[in-house]
Motif scaffolding. Structure first.
Motif, PDB file in Angstrom:
ATOM      1  N   PHE A  33       0.838  -1.203   0.000  1.00 50.93           N
ATOM      2  CA  PHE A  33       0.000   0.000   0.000  1.00 50.93           C
ATOM      3  C   PHE A  33       0.867   1.245   0.000  1.00 50.93           C
ATOM      4  O   PHE A  33       0.599   2.205  -0.730  1.00 50.93           O
ATOM      5  CB  PHE A  33      -0.935   0.017   1.204  1.00 50.93           C
ATOM      6  CG  PHE A  33      -1.983  -1.054   1.161  1.00 50.93           C
ATOM      7  CD1 PHE A  33      -2.873  -1.142   0.102  1.00 50.93           C
ATOM      8  CD2 PHE A  33      -2.093  -1.974   2.183  1.00 50.93           C
ATOM      9  CE1 PHE A  33      -3.847  -2.126   0.055  1.00 50.93           C
ATOM     10  CE2 PHE A  33      -3.057  -2.963   2.150  1.00 50.93           C
ATOM     11  CZ  PHE A  33      -3.937  -3.049   1.094  1.00 50.93           C
ATOM     12  N   ASN A  34       1.901   1.245   0.819  1.00 47.29           N
ATOM     13  CA  ASN A  34       2.796   2.403   0.868  1.00 47.29           C
ATOM     14  C   ASN A  34       3.457   2.627  -0.486  1.00 47.29           C
ATOM     15  O   ASN A  34       3.594   3.765  -0.940  1.00 47.29           O
ATOM     16  CB  ASN A  34       3.842   2.221   1.968  1.00 47.29           C
ATOM     17  CG  ASN A  34       3.220   2.227   3.344  1.00 47.29           C
ATOM     18  OD1 ASN A  34       2.140   2.792   3.555  1.00 47.29           O
ATOM     19  ND2 ASN A  34       3.867   1.589   4.284  1.00 47.29           N
ATOM     20  N   GLN A  35       3.854   1.537  -1.142  1.00 53.94           N
ATOM     21  CA  GLN A  35       4.442   1.639  -2.479  1.00 53.94           C
ATOM     22  C   GLN A  35       3.436   2.239  -3.455  1.00 53.94           C
ATOM     23  O   GLN A  35       3.769   3.115  -4.249  1.00 53.94           O
ATOM     24  CB  GLN A  35       4.874   0.265  -2.969  1.00 53.94           C
ATOM     25  CG  GLN A  35       5.335   0.251  -4.406  1.00 53.94           C
ATOM     26  CD  GLN A  35       5.509  -1.167  -4.948  1.00 53.94           C
ATOM     27  OE1 GLN A  35       5.441  -2.148  -4.216  1.00 53.94           O
ATOM     28  NE2 GLN A  35       5.720  -1.270  -6.237  1.00 53.94           N
ATOM     29  N   TYR A  36       2.203   1.788  -3.384  1.00 53.49           N
ATOM     30  CA  TYR A  36       1.173   2.298  -4.284  1.00 53.49           C
ATOM     31  C   TYR A  36       0.963   3.794  -4.073  1.00 53.49           C
ATOM     32  O   TYR A  36       0.915   4.560  -5.027  1.00 53.49           O
ATOM     33  CB  TYR A  36      -0.143   1.538  -4.079  1.00 53.49           C
ATOM     34  CG  TYR A  36      -1.218   2.064  -4.982  1.00 53.49           C
ATOM     35  CD1 TYR A  36      -1.271   1.663  -6.311  1.00 53.49           C
ATOM     36  CD2 TYR A  36      -2.139   2.998  -4.539  1.00 53.49           C
ATOM     37  CE1 TYR A  36      -2.232   2.165  -7.172  1.00 53.49           C
ATOM     38  CE2 TYR A  36      -3.113   3.503  -5.393  1.00 53.49           C
ATOM     39  CZ  TYR A  36      -3.149   3.090  -6.705  1.00 53.49           C
ATOM     40  OH  TYR A  36      -4.089   3.598  -7.549  1.00 53.49           O
ATOM     41  N   TYR A  37       0.853   4.211  -2.828  1.00 47.94           N
ATOM     42  CA  TYR A  37       0.586   5.621  -2.529  1.00 47.94           C
ATOM     43  C   TYR A  37       1.755   6.527  -2.914  1.00 47.94           C
ATOM     44  O   TYR A  37       1.563   7.715  -3.146  1.00 47.94           O
ATOM     45  CB  TYR A  37       0.245   5.805  -1.061  1.00 47.94           C
ATOM     46  CG  TYR A  37      -1.170   5.378  -0.713  1.00 47.94           C
ATOM     47  CD1 TYR A  37      -2.265   5.826  -1.449  1.00 47.94           C
ATOM     48  CD2 TYR A  37      -1.412   4.530   0.353  1.00 47.94           C
ATOM     49  CE1 TYR A  37      -3.553   5.435  -1.135  1.00 47.94           C
ATOM     50  CE2 TYR A  37      -2.703   4.141   0.679  1.00 47.94           C
ATOM     51  CZ  TYR A  37      -3.772   4.596  -0.069  1.00 47.94           C
ATOM     52  OH  TYR A  37      -5.037   4.222   0.235  1.00 47.94           O
ATOM     53  N   ARG A  38       2.957   5.985  -3.006  1.00 41.99           N
ATOM     54  CA  ARG A  38       4.106   6.788  -3.433  1.00 41.99           C
ATOM     55  C   ARG A  38       4.074   7.062  -4.935  1.00 41.99           C
ATOM     56  O   ARG A  38       4.898   7.809  -5.447  1.00 41.99           O
ATOM     57  CB  ARG A  38       5.413   6.079  -3.074  1.00 41.99           C
ATOM     58  CG  ARG A  38       5.790   6.178  -1.622  1.00 41.99           C
ATOM     59  CD  ARG A  38       7.225   5.721  -1.371  1.00 41.99           C
ATOM     60  NE  ARG A  38       7.449   4.335  -1.721  1.00 41.99           N
ATOM     61  CZ  ARG A  38       7.349   3.299  -0.888  1.00 41.99           C
ATOM     62  NH1 ARG A  38       7.012   3.501   0.363  1.00 41.99           N
ATOM     63  NH2 ARG A  38       7.580   2.073  -1.293  1.00 41.99           N
ATOM     64  N   GLY A  39       3.112   6.492  -5.644  1.00 42.06           N
ATOM     65  CA  GLY A  39       3.053   6.612  -7.103  1.00 42.06           C
ATOM     66  C   GLY A  39       2.696   7.984  -7.618  1.00 42.06           C
ATOM     67  O   GLY A  39       2.751   8.218  -8.814  1.00 42.06           O
ATOM     68  N   GLY A  40       2.313   8.898  -6.772  1.00 46.40           N
ATOM     69  CA  GLY A  40       1.974  10.241  -7.224  1.00 46.40           C
ATOM     70  C   GLY A  40       0.696  10.738  -6.584  1.00 46.40           C
ATOM     71  O   GLY A  40       0.036  10.029  -5.836  1.00 46.40           O
ATOM     72  N   VAL A  41       0.363  11.964  -6.897  1.00 44.17           N
ATOM     73  CA  VAL A  41      -0.826  12.595  -6.337  1.00 44.17           C
ATOM     74  C   VAL A  41      -1.891  12.657  -7.425  1.00 44.17           C
ATOM     75  O   VAL A  41      -1.647  13.190  -8.509  1.00 44.17           O
ATOM     76  CB  VAL A  41      -0.504  14.021  -5.820  1.00 44.17           C
ATOM     77  CG1 VAL A  41      -1.758  14.692  -5.293  1.00 44.17           C
ATOM     78  CG2 VAL A  41       0.573  13.961  -4.753  1.00 44.17           C
ATOM     79  N   PRO A  42      -3.067  12.123  -7.163  1.00 46.16           N
ATOM     80  CA  PRO A  42      -4.114  12.137  -8.184  1.00 46.16           C
ATOM     81  C   PRO A  42      -4.628  13.542  -8.457  1.00 46.16           C
ATOM     82  O   PRO A  42      -4.639  14.393  -7.570  1.00 46.16           O
ATOM     83  CB  PRO A  42      -5.215  11.259  -7.586  1.00 46.16           C
ATOM     84  CG  PRO A  42      -4.921  11.170  -6.138  1.00 46.16           C
ATOM     85  CD  PRO A  42      -3.482  11.451  -5.938  1.00 46.16           C
ATOM     86  N   GLU A  43      -5.046  13.780  -9.697  1.00 50.33           N
ATOM     87  CA  GLU A  43      -5.575  15.090 -10.079  1.00 50.33           C
ATOM     88  C   GLU A  43      -7.084  15.184  -9.891  1.00 50.33           C
ATOM     89  O   GLU A  43      -7.612  16.261  -9.679  1.00 50.33           O
ATOM     90  CB  GLU A  43      -5.262  15.363 -11.554  1.00 50.33           C
ATOM     91  CG  GLU A  43      -3.792  15.515 -11.848  1.00 50.33           C
ATOM     92  CD  GLU A  43      -3.552  15.777 -13.326  1.00 50.33           C
ATOM     93  OE1 GLU A  43      -4.449  16.336 -13.996  1.00 50.33           O
ATOM     94  OE2 GLU A  43      -2.466  15.422 -13.809  1.00 50.33           O
TER      95      GLU A  43
END
Length: 128
Positions: A33-43
């Protein structure tokens, strides 16, 4: 040593392996989950960080000559109150990379492969 003693020892060792794997799975799923959330900030939406609620670990349980562990994700455990999507729809979008989500959609597959490898490693330590 009797056959019944050997069988009992094997079952005990299997249960220990699965218990270790359950602990490893808990950490691996959190890391995914932490890896997924590091993928960027959604627009298009604001992150709620509720994906962690999709983590599901059941067991280990023993019965007869079997020890069972289930570890992975369950999108039906997610609750979103945005009125737009159900938890299962969000999980589907996260897993496929659809609907403007950011993050690597393969995060779950990578984590599940790591859990399987953890089980193999844990069993290899006791059963050679």
């Amino acid at each position: 040593m009797k056959i019944s003693d050997i069988k009992r020892k094997c079952l005990q060792d299997m249960a220990k392996c699965m218990s270790e794997t359950a602990q490893d799975a808990d950490l691996i799923l959190d890391e995914s989950f932490n890896q997924y959330y590091r993928g960027g900030v959604p627009e298009y939406y604001e992150r709620t960080f509720t994906l962690h609620n999709a983590k599901k670990i059941t067991g280990p349980t023993s019965g007869g000559d079997t020890v069972t562990l289930e570890a992975g994700y369950d999108g039906s455990q997610l609750e979103y109150h945005t009125g737009s999507f159900t938890g299962e729809q969000v999980w589907s979008a996260v897993s496929s990379g659809d609907a403007g989500v950011v993050g690597d959609p393969a995060f779950d597959e990578v984590a599940l492969e790591r859990i399987i490898q953890s089980a193999a490693d844990n069993f290899a330590k006791r059963f050679r």
